[in-house]
Design a protein around this motif. Structure first.
Motif, short mmCIF file in Angstrom:
data_model
loop_
_atom_site.label_atom_id
_atom_site.label_comp_id
_atom_site.label_asym_id
_atom_site.label_seq_id
_atom_site.Cartn_x
_atom_site.Cartn_y
_atom_site.Cartn_z
N HIS A 34 0.86 -1.19 0.00
CA HIS A 34 0.00 0.00 0.00
C HIS A 34 0.89 1.23 0.00
CE1 HIS A 34 -3.16 2.82 0.91
NE2 HIS A 34 -2.40 3.31 1.87
N LEU A 35 0.69 2.08 -0.97
CA LEU A 35 1.41 3.35 -1.04
C LEU A 35 0.46 4.45 -0.62
CD1 LEU A 35 3.22 2.94 -4.48
CD2 LEU A 35 4.08 2.38 -2.21
N SER A 36 0.88 5.26 0.32
CA SER A 36 0.04 6.37 0.78
C SER A 36 -0.18 7.38 -0.35
CB SER A 36 0.68 7.06 1.97
OG SER A 36 1.83 7.78 1.56
N SER A 37 -1.24 8.13 -0.22
CA SER A 37 -1.53 9.17 -1.23
C SER A 37 -0.39 10.16 -1.34
CB SER A 37 -2.82 9.91 -0.87
OG SER A 37 -3.91 9.03 -0.89
N ARG A 38 0.18 10.54 -0.20
CA ARG A 38 1.28 11.50 -0.22
C ARG A 38 2.49 10.93 -0.97
NH1 ARG A 38 4.33 14.30 4.94
NH2 ARG A 38 5.68 15.60 3.68
N PHE A 39 2.81 9.66 -0.71
CA PHE A 39 3.95 9.04 -1.39
C PHE A 39 3.68 8.93 -2.89
CE2 PHE A 39 6.55 5.23 -2.53
CZ PHE A 39 7.78 5.85 -2.39
N ARG A 40 2.47 8.58 -3.26
CA ARG A 40 2.12 8.52 -4.69
C ARG A 40 2.31 9.89 -5.36
NH1 ARG A 40 -1.06 3.90 -6.25
NH2 ARG A 40 -1.56 2.66 -4.44
N ARG A 41 1.89 10.95 -4.69
CA ARG A 41 2.07 12.31 -5.23
C ARG A 41 3.55 12.63 -5.40
NH1 ARG A 41 -2.10 13.59 -1.67
NH2 ARG A 41 -0.61 14.40 -0.15
N GLN A 42 4.34 12.26 -4.38
CA GLN A 42 5.78 12.51 -4.47
C GLN A 42 6.41 11.73 -5.62
OE1 GLN A 42 6.79 11.43 -0.42
NE2 GLN A 42 7.13 13.58 0.12
#
Length: 92
Positions: A34-42
């Motif tokens: 699971h990748l957090s939304s913040r990490f996906r944005r980064q």
């Protein structure tokens, strides 16, 4: 099926191929990551390119050629690269 369960062939020149299953053995299930939304944005904003399964044979050859202190040689022979690459190409 064996490889997916963390069991893999172990090869030494001049010896039969054996099955190997170290204890403990880690099997990394990528479908559970699971990748957090913040990490996906980064990731989207970075210059990185994240890929998987795009250089299978090249990675195997690089692993075979990498020196390991205290170890003499590798089980990753050209025949093993060929066999694993064929299995990979078939979708295994």
């Amino acid at each position: 099926n064996a490889y997916a369960g963390g069991i893999f062939p172990w090869f030494s020149e001049g010896e039969p191929i054996l099955w190997w299953s170290p204890d403990p053995r880690m099997v990394f299930r990528t479908d559970g990551v699971h990748l957090s939304s913040r990490f996906r944005r980064q990731l989207r904003a970075s210059h990185w390119e994240v890929t998987a399964d795009v250089a299978f044979s090249q990675v195997m050859r690089a692993c075979a050629a990498t020196p390991r202190p205290g170890q003499d040689g590798t089980w990753i022979s050209p025949a093993m690269v060929e066999a694993y690459s064929q299995l990979h190409d078939l979708g295994f």
